[in-house]
Motif scaffolding. Structure first.
Motif, mmCIF file in Angstrom:
data_model
loop_
_atom_site.group_PDB
_atom_site.id
_atom_site.type_symbol
_atom_site.label_atom_id
_atom_site.label_comp_id
_atom_site.label_asym_id
_atom_site.label_seq_id
_atom_site.Cartn_x
_atom_site.Cartn_y
_atom_site.Cartn_z
ATOM 1 N N ARG A 45 0.854 -1.186 0.000
ATOM 2 C CA ARG A 45 0.000 0.000 0.000
ATOM 3 C C ARG A 45 0.892 1.239 0.000
ATOM 4 N N GLU A 46 0.506 2.218 -0.820
ATOM 5 C CA GLU A 46 1.316 3.426 -0.932
ATOM 6 C C GLU A 46 0.446 4.671 -0.857
ATOM 7 N N LEU A 47 1.050 5.746 -0.409
ATOM 8 C CA LEU A 47 0.349 7.023 -0.324
ATOM 9 C C LEU A 47 0.045 7.561 -1.719
ATOM 10 N N VAL A 48 -1.148 8.113 -1.872
ATOM 11 C CA VAL A 48 -1.507 8.839 -3.098
ATOM 12 C C VAL A 48 -1.506 10.334 -2.805
ATOM 13 N N ALA A 49 -2.294 10.752 -1.827
ATOM 14 C CA ALA A 49 -2.374 12.160 -1.483
ATOM 15 C C ALA A 49 -3.007 12.319 -0.109
ATOM 16 N N LEU A 50 -2.623 13.410 0.583
ATOM 17 C CA LEU A 50 -3.184 13.746 1.882
ATOM 18 C C LEU A 50 -3.545 15.220 1.897
ATOM 19 N N ILE A 51 -4.502 15.586 2.755
ATOM 20 C CA ILE A 51 -4.877 16.984 2.907
ATOM 21 C C ILE A 51 -5.289 17.229 4.346
ATOM 22 N N THR A 52 -4.942 18.409 4.854
ATOM 23 C CA THR A 52 -5.364 18.812 6.191
ATOM 24 C C THR A 52 -6.536 19.781 6.076
ATOM 25 N N SER A 67 -3.221 15.175 -10.337
ATOM 26 C CA SER A 67 -4.200 14.857 -9.308
ATOM 27 C C SER A 67 -4.505 16.087 -8.473
ATOM 28 N N THR A 68 -5.733 16.112 -7.940
ATOM 29 C CA THR A 68 -6.125 17.177 -7.023
ATOM 30 C C THR A 68 -6.887 16.561 -5.870
ATOM 31 N N ILE A 69 -6.439 16.848 -4.663
ATOM 32 C CA ILE A 69 -7.171 16.413 -3.477
ATOM 33 C C ILE A 69 -7.796 17.646 -2.840
ATOM 34 N N SER A 70 -9.024 17.499 -2.364
ATOM 35 C CA SER A 70 -9.721 18.611 -1.744
ATOM 36 C C SER A 70 -10.547 18.083 -0.578
ATOM 37 N N ILE A 71 -10.946 18.997 0.297
ATOM 38 C CA ILE A 71 -11.678 18.589 1.489
ATOM 39 C C ILE A 71 -12.843 19.542 1.728
ATOM 40 N N ASP A 72 -13.961 18.976 2.135
ATOM 41 C CA ASP A 72 -15.128 19.741 2.562
ATOM 42 C C ASP A 72 -15.206 19.591 4.074
ATOM 43 N N ASN A 73 -14.811 20.637 4.787
ATOM 44 C CA ASN A 73 -14.720 20.541 6.241
ATOM 45 C C ASN A 73 -16.087 20.514 6.921
ATOM 46 N N VAL A 74 -17.109 20.965 6.240
ATOM 47 C CA VAL A 74 -18.461 20.929 6.805
ATOM 48 C C VAL A 74 -19.011 19.507 6.736
ATOM 49 N N LYS A 75 -18.801 18.863 5.595
ATOM 50 C CA LYS A 75 -19.324 17.513 5.391
ATOM 51 C C LYS A 75 -18.321 16.431 5.753
ATOM 52 N N ASN A 76 -17.138 16.829 6.224
ATOM 53 C CA ASN A 76 -16.090 15.857 6.585
ATOM 54 C C ASN A 76 -15.833 14.877 5.437
ATOM 55 N N THR A 77 -15.694 15.428 4.268
ATOM 56 C CA THR A 77 -15.537 14.608 3.071
ATOM 57 C C THR A 77 -14.289 15.037 2.306
ATOM 58 N N VAL A 78 -13.557 14.042 1.827
ATOM 59 C CA VAL A 78 -12.375 14.304 1.019
ATOM 60 C C VAL A 78 -12.619 13.786 -0.391
#
Length: 121
Positions: A45-52, A67-78
């Motif tokens: 298993r290898e890392l693809v992407a992380l976001i804070t 690639s683009t990683i994004s986060i919705d902090n209201v819905k706790n969704t990445v």
């Protein structure tokens, strides 16, 4: 306890795109980070992407630039968008998150069950 539920994935043609999403539910006081790992057949298993939550990101060399990683902090969704897919992107993609259940609790790392992405003509 928290849970991670992934969606997206499936069969994609080379050169195509995919969008994965992962929602954290249950007892979620604070999320330290969310992200994606992948595991190809016969490989580790290898890392693809992380976001804070403040949008600090980290990408693996293999996907950086497409690639683009994004986060919705209201819905706790990445979300993870990967473009220009290659056969070597074929893997089970796992959502990962570090979550605190209260102000004083120790953060716990959670994993989703995984979603298969197959890149093939």
């Amino acid at each position: 306890q928290a849970q991670l539920v992934e969606s997206g994935g499936g069969l994609v043609q080379p050169g195509g795109s995919l969008r994965l999403s992962c929602a954290a539910s249950g007892v979620v006081f604070r999320i330290n980070y969310m992200g994606w790992y992948r595991q190809a057949p016969g490989k580790q298993r290898e890392l693809v992407a992380l976001i804070t939550p403040d949008d600090t990101t980290e990408y693996a060399d293999a996907v950086e630039g497409r690639s683009t990683i994004s986060i919705d902090n209201v819905k706790n969704t990445v979300f993870l968008q990967v473009n220009s897919l290659k056969p070597e992107d074929t893997a089970v993609y796992y959502c990962n998150a570090e979550i605190k259940s209260s102000l004083v609790s120790t953060p716990v790392k959670y994993w989703g069950k995984g979603t298969l992405v197959t890149v093939s003509p």
